[in-house]
Design a protein around this motif. Structure first.
Motif, PDB file in Angstrom:
ATOM      1  N   ASN A 157       0.826  -1.215   0.000  1.00  0.00           N
ATOM      2  CA  ASN A 157       0.000   0.000   0.000  1.00  0.00           C
ATOM      3  C   ASN A 157       0.854   1.256   0.000  1.00  0.00           C
ATOM      4  O   ASN A 157       0.707   2.130   0.840  1.00  0.00           O
ATOM      5  CB  ASN A 157      -0.916  -0.007   1.222  1.00  0.00           C
ATOM      6  CG  ASN A 157      -0.123  -0.160   2.525  1.00  0.00           C
ATOM      7  OD1 ASN A 157       0.938  -0.762   2.536  1.00  0.00           O
ATOM      8  ND2 ASN A 157      -0.638   0.388   3.614  1.00  0.00           N
ATOM      9  N   GLU A 158       1.758   1.376  -0.939  1.00  0.00           N
ATOM     10  CA  GLU A 158       2.566   2.582  -1.038  1.00  0.00           C
ATOM     11  C   GLU A 158       1.726   3.745  -1.553  1.00  0.00           C
ATOM     12  O   GLU A 158       0.765   3.566  -2.289  1.00  0.00           O
ATOM     13  CB  GLU A 158       3.748   2.341  -1.975  1.00  0.00           C
ATOM     14  CG  GLU A 158       4.758   1.378  -1.411  1.00  0.00           C
ATOM     15  CD  GLU A 158       5.935   1.215  -2.340  1.00  0.00           C
ATOM     16  OE1 GLU A 158       7.053   1.476  -1.894  1.00  0.00           O
ATOM     17  OE2 GLU A 158       5.725   0.835  -3.496  1.00  0.00           O
ATOM     18  N   ASP A 159       2.144   4.959  -1.172  1.00  0.00           N
ATOM     19  CA  ASP A 159       1.464   6.202  -1.572  1.00  0.00           C
ATOM     20  C   ASP A 159      -0.010   6.168  -1.192  1.00  0.00           C
ATOM     21  O   ASP A 159      -0.864   6.649  -1.921  1.00  0.00           O
ATOM     22  CB  ASP A 159       1.597   6.443  -3.081  1.00  0.00           C
ATOM     23  CG  ASP A 159       3.030   6.666  -3.489  1.00  0.00           C
ATOM     24  OD1 ASP A 159       3.313   6.456  -4.673  1.00  0.00           O
ATOM     25  OD2 ASP A 159       3.842   7.033  -2.640  1.00  0.00           O
ATOM     26  N   VAL A 192       0.075  -6.069   6.042  1.00  0.00           N
ATOM     27  CA  VAL A 192       0.016  -4.721   5.476  1.00  0.00           C
ATOM     28  C   VAL A 192       1.436  -4.192   5.437  1.00  0.00           C
ATOM     29  O   VAL A 192       2.132  -4.141   6.463  1.00  0.00           O
ATOM     30  CB  VAL A 192      -0.883  -3.793   6.295  1.00  0.00           C
ATOM     31  CG1 VAL A 192      -0.848  -2.378   5.722  1.00  0.00           C
ATOM     32  CG2 VAL A 192      -2.308  -4.319   6.308  1.00  0.00           C
ATOM     33  N   TYR A 193       1.878  -3.841   4.250  1.00  0.00           N
ATOM     34  CA  TYR A 193       3.289  -3.512   4.000  1.00  0.00           C
ATOM     35  C   TYR A 193       3.724  -2.251   4.724  1.00  0.00           C
ATOM     36  O   TYR A 193       4.705  -2.234   5.433  1.00  0.00           O
ATOM     37  CB  TYR A 193       3.479  -3.381   2.490  1.00  0.00           C
ATOM     38  CG  TYR A 193       4.796  -2.823   2.038  1.00  0.00           C
ATOM     39  CD1 TYR A 193       5.985  -3.512   2.267  1.00  0.00           C
ATOM     40  CD2 TYR A 193       4.864  -1.621   1.343  1.00  0.00           C
ATOM     41  CE1 TYR A 193       7.201  -3.018   1.831  1.00  0.00           C
ATOM     42  CE2 TYR A 193       6.070  -1.124   0.900  1.00  0.00           C
ATOM     43  CZ  TYR A 193       7.229  -1.818   1.141  1.00  0.00           C
ATOM     44  OH  TYR A 193       8.423  -1.323   0.697  1.00  0.00           O
ATOM     45  N   GLN A 194       2.993  -1.151   4.558  1.00  0.00           N
ATOM     46  CA  GLN A 194       3.395   0.115   5.146  1.00  0.00           C
ATOM     47  C   GLN A 194       2.343   0.549   6.143  1.00  0.00           C
ATOM     48  O   GLN A 194       1.259   1.009   5.780  1.00  0.00           O
ATOM     49  CB  GLN A 194       3.576   1.178   4.056  1.00  0.00           C
ATOM     50  CG  GLN A 194       4.140   2.491   4.584  1.00  0.00           C
ATOM     51  CD  GLN A 194       4.634   3.384   3.478  1.00  0.00           C
ATOM     52  OE1 GLN A 194       5.194   2.910   2.505  1.00  0.00           O
ATOM     53  NE2 GLN A 194       4.433   4.677   3.618  1.00  0.00           N
ATOM     54  N   PHE A 227      11.400   1.859   6.708  1.00  0.00           N
ATOM     55  CA  PHE A 227      11.030   3.235   6.432  1.00  0.00           C
ATOM     56  C   PHE A 227      10.236   3.868   7.568  1.00  0.00           C
ATOM     57  O   PHE A 227       9.696   4.945   7.432  1.00  0.00           O
ATOM     58  CB  PHE A 227      10.224   3.332   5.122  1.00  0.00           C
ATOM     59  CG  PHE A 227       9.325   2.157   4.855  1.00  0.00           C
ATOM     60  CD1 PHE A 227       9.573   1.338   3.769  1.00  0.00           C
ATOM     61  CD2 PHE A 227       8.267   1.865   5.684  1.00  0.00           C
ATOM     62  CE1 PHE A 227       8.761   0.251   3.513  1.00  0.00           C
ATOM     63  CE2 PHE A 227       7.456   0.789   5.426  1.00  0.00           C
ATOM     64  CZ  PHE A 227       7.706  -0.029   4.334  1.00  0.00           C
ATOM     65  N   HIS A 228      10.118   3.184   8.701  1.00  0.00           N
ATOM     66  CA  HIS A 228       9.529   3.834   9.861  1.00  0.00           C
ATOM     67  C   HIS A 228      10.476   4.908  10.388  1.00  0.00           C
ATOM     68  O   HIS A 228      11.689   4.875  10.151  1.00  0.00           O
ATOM     69  CB  HIS A 228       9.233   2.803  10.950  1.00  0.00           C
ATOM     70  CG  HIS A 228       7.999   2.004  10.675  1.00  0.00           C
ATOM     71  ND1 HIS A 228       6.748   2.449  10.983  1.00  0.00           N
ATOM     72  CD2 HIS A 228       7.832   0.793  10.114  1.00  0.00           C
ATOM     73  CE1 HIS A 228       5.860   1.542  10.622  1.00  0.00           C
ATOM     74  NE2 HIS A 228       6.496   0.535  10.086  1.00  0.00           N
ATOM     75  N   LYS A 229       9.921   5.827  11.125  1.00  0.00           N
ATOM     76  CA  LYS A 229      10.715   6.956  11.596  1.00  0.00           C
ATOM     77  C   LYS A 229      11.697   6.549  12.695  1.00  0.00           C
ATOM     78  O   LYS A 229      12.641   7.281  12.972  1.00  0.00           O
ATOM     79  CB  LYS A 229       9.782   8.054  12.110  1.00  0.00           C
ATOM     80  CG  LYS A 229       8.898   8.659  11.016  1.00  0.00           C
ATOM     81  CD  LYS A 229       8.004   9.754  11.577  1.00  0.00           C
ATOM     82  CE  LYS A 229       7.129  10.351  10.483  1.00  0.00           C
ATOM     83  NZ  LYS A 229       6.239  11.402  11.003  1.00  0.00           N
TER      84      LYS A 229
END
Length: 539
Positions: A157-159, A192-194, A227-229
């Motif tokens: 689920n990018e963008d 869920v990817y992102q 890519f998590h903060k």
């Protein structure tokens, strides 16, 4: 192609795939392929799943935006032609520039997966704007009931949009769950990817839908991704924490070893990430990384099959400790690897022009622990430039006699310093009609009698494919004769033992050692940094 996803359509498409396709194969309906692999080892080690990318076939959106028959293979070909000299773009070999809509390609992928100890695939699913994209390969896979490979789905689920739009129940669900789908407590697993702060809403509605349609529920997994903060500090791995939805039934590490320095210290500490879920924390790693083909920014720091093997063994051991300490069911605990076939970002297990099957063999080492398939590379020093090559003949014949069960390859080189290639010696090797004996032209500074084996090895690792991909290295002198069957090691950390007789008829013992991980890493890193590039010297 620009990716746009909404929760409503994206999740509903994933649910549709979950609970549908009670299909019989139209390819070979009477033939069931067990693929000849015994997976009884799952009680000793967590099973290994690989993320699987579906973009290797033409789709209408790419045809319209990028040109007819565009796939990511186009990017890889272009990158191979335009990349800097000090960067080698990995390209497929055995499977070729394949199309996933081919049944034979999917069959071969399944055979390779199970032959080397993998268990199943995690298929990425995509929803762009108002319809699924790149889903035909998944549909055909579901029809391949004669290829028995377990799988689950991950919504890529990018963008995505930053708020939940609510459910849309226009999709009709089917009651039949594909028997190959991976389940936990009888519930199909959905990743869920992102993930971000809306995960509570996503998982809540997903569980609600499954209940409304009479299903046993859905086991929702949230990924813990690079890519998590929250940054990962290898000096304080136990402090690595990522917010997890209270409605998540488990978490999956998504390539936590995504780092810029491939060293033993990084690998060790990323295997120590604390558990984020009491019962279902699936550990994970990734294979390699070079996003040059897709983004035209080429990486100088890369992984290696030996490093991958070491990390995979550590992660499996960490999962095994979790299973024993927390009394978890090994059949519901997995290690995930990104990726099986992400070629456009240099991240693939499949055979390549650079490493051959070395990543698959690293998987075999870590999971199946097979030492009987060892590949030994023999570095054979010669002192003879002109015929007859009697001493060399004796050594080679003895290897053929006593090492029949070992996959071995001989790299013969001259110890005499000469500015010209020793033509007669080179032609002798080339005309032996033996595929496992090759001539190597060493640089002048290594062509002398007192050159040590470590100096030769340091040069050969980055410049010769056979050395990089060998499981063990054996250094011999011409005239040394193998006098018995080599003794195999009990495990992959121990050496092979070769009983030899030297030219003075003395019995000696030589060890075929594994190349050190850091030694390989440094050599590979150095060669990626060279301006002269990967010019292979082996003939």
């Amino acid at each position: 192609m620009r990716r746009r996803h909404t929760y409503a359509f994206g999740i509903l498409f994933a649910v549709l795939v979950f609970f549908t396709w009670k299909l019989k194969s139209t390819k070979n309906p009477t033939k069931n392929l067990s693929l000849g692999i015994d997976h009884s080892f799952v009680t000793q080690a967590p099973r290994v799943l690989f993320y699987f990318f579906p973009q290797w076939h033409p789709v209408a959106e790419n045809n319209r935006l990028r040109g007819w028959d565009f796939t990511d293979w186009v990017l890889i070909r272009e990158a191979a032609e335009t990349a800097p000299k000090n960067n080698l773009i990995q390209q497929p070999t055995e499977l070729g520039w394949y199309n996933l809509l081919s049944y034979n390609v999917r069959l071969r992928q399944a055979q390779l997966l199970k032959q080397y100890g993998g268990y199943g695939f995690i298929y990425h699913v995509y929803w762009f704007n108002d319809h699924p994209v790149m889903d035909e390969a998944l549909r055909q896979m579901l029809a391949d009931s004669d290829i028995d490979v377990p799988y689950l789905l991950c919504w890529a689920n990018e963008d995505w949009f930053n708020r939940w739009y609510g459910g849309d129940t226009r999709v009709i669900f089917h009651v039949n769950i594909n028997p190959r789908y991976i389940k936990v407590n009888g519930k199909p697993v959905f990743q869920v990817y992102q993930a971000d702060t809306d995960m509570d809403l996503v998982f809540r509605d997903f569980k609600k839908w499954s209940s409304e349609f009479g299903f046993p529920g859905v086991h929702c997994h949230q990924t813990l991704a690079h890519f998590h903060k929250t940054p990962f500090n290898r000096l304080e791995p136990l402090k690595y924490r990522i917010p997890v939805s209270a409605l998540a039934d488990g978490v999956t590490e998504f390539q936590p070893n995504f780092i810029q320095n491939w060293t033993h210290e990084h690998i060790t500490t990323t295997a120590q990430i604390p558990r984020h879920h009491p019962s279902y924390h699936w550990r994970g790693i990734h294979v390699d990384w070079d996003y040059g083909p897709r983004h035209h920014r080429f990486s100088n720091q890369r992984s290696h099959p030996f490093l991958f093997e070491q990390h995979l063994r550590l992660v499996i051991e960490a999962m095994r400790n979790d299973i024993l300490t927390l009394s978890l069911s090994p059949k519901e605990q997995y290690v995930t690897v990104n990726a099986w076939n992400e070629w456009s970002e240099g991240n693939a297990m499949e055979p390549s022009n650079f490493y051959g099957r070395a990543y698959l063999e690293a998987l075999e080492v870590a999971v199946l622990k097979r030492v009987e398939h060892s590949r030994v590379c023999v570095l054979l020093k010669s002192f003879t430039l002109q015929s007859p090559f009697n001493a060399m003949n004796k050594t080679l014949r003895s290897l053929e006699t006593f090492s029949a069960n070992i996959q071995w390859e001989v790299l013969a080189y001259s110890a005499y310093q000469t500015p010209e290639v020793p033509i007669e010696f080179m032609n002798y090797i080339r005309h032996m009609n033996a595929h496992d004996v090759r001539f190597v032209d060493m640089p002048l500074h290594l062509q002398h009698m007192n050159t040590s084996g470590s100096e030769i090895l340091k040069y050969m690792i980055p410049h010769c494919h056979a050395v990089r991909n060998a499981h063990y290295i054996l250094i011999l002198l011409e005239g040394e004769i193998l006098r018995g069957t080599p003794r195999a090691p009990d495990n992959w950390n121990e050496p092979w033992v070769f009983p030899l007789e030297n030219c003075r008829v003395q019995t000696i013992w030589r060890l075929a050692q594994r190349i050190g991980y850091l030694e390989v890493n440094k050599a590979v890193f150095d060669v990626f940094s060279l301006t002269l590039g990967y010019n292979q010297r082996c003939e």
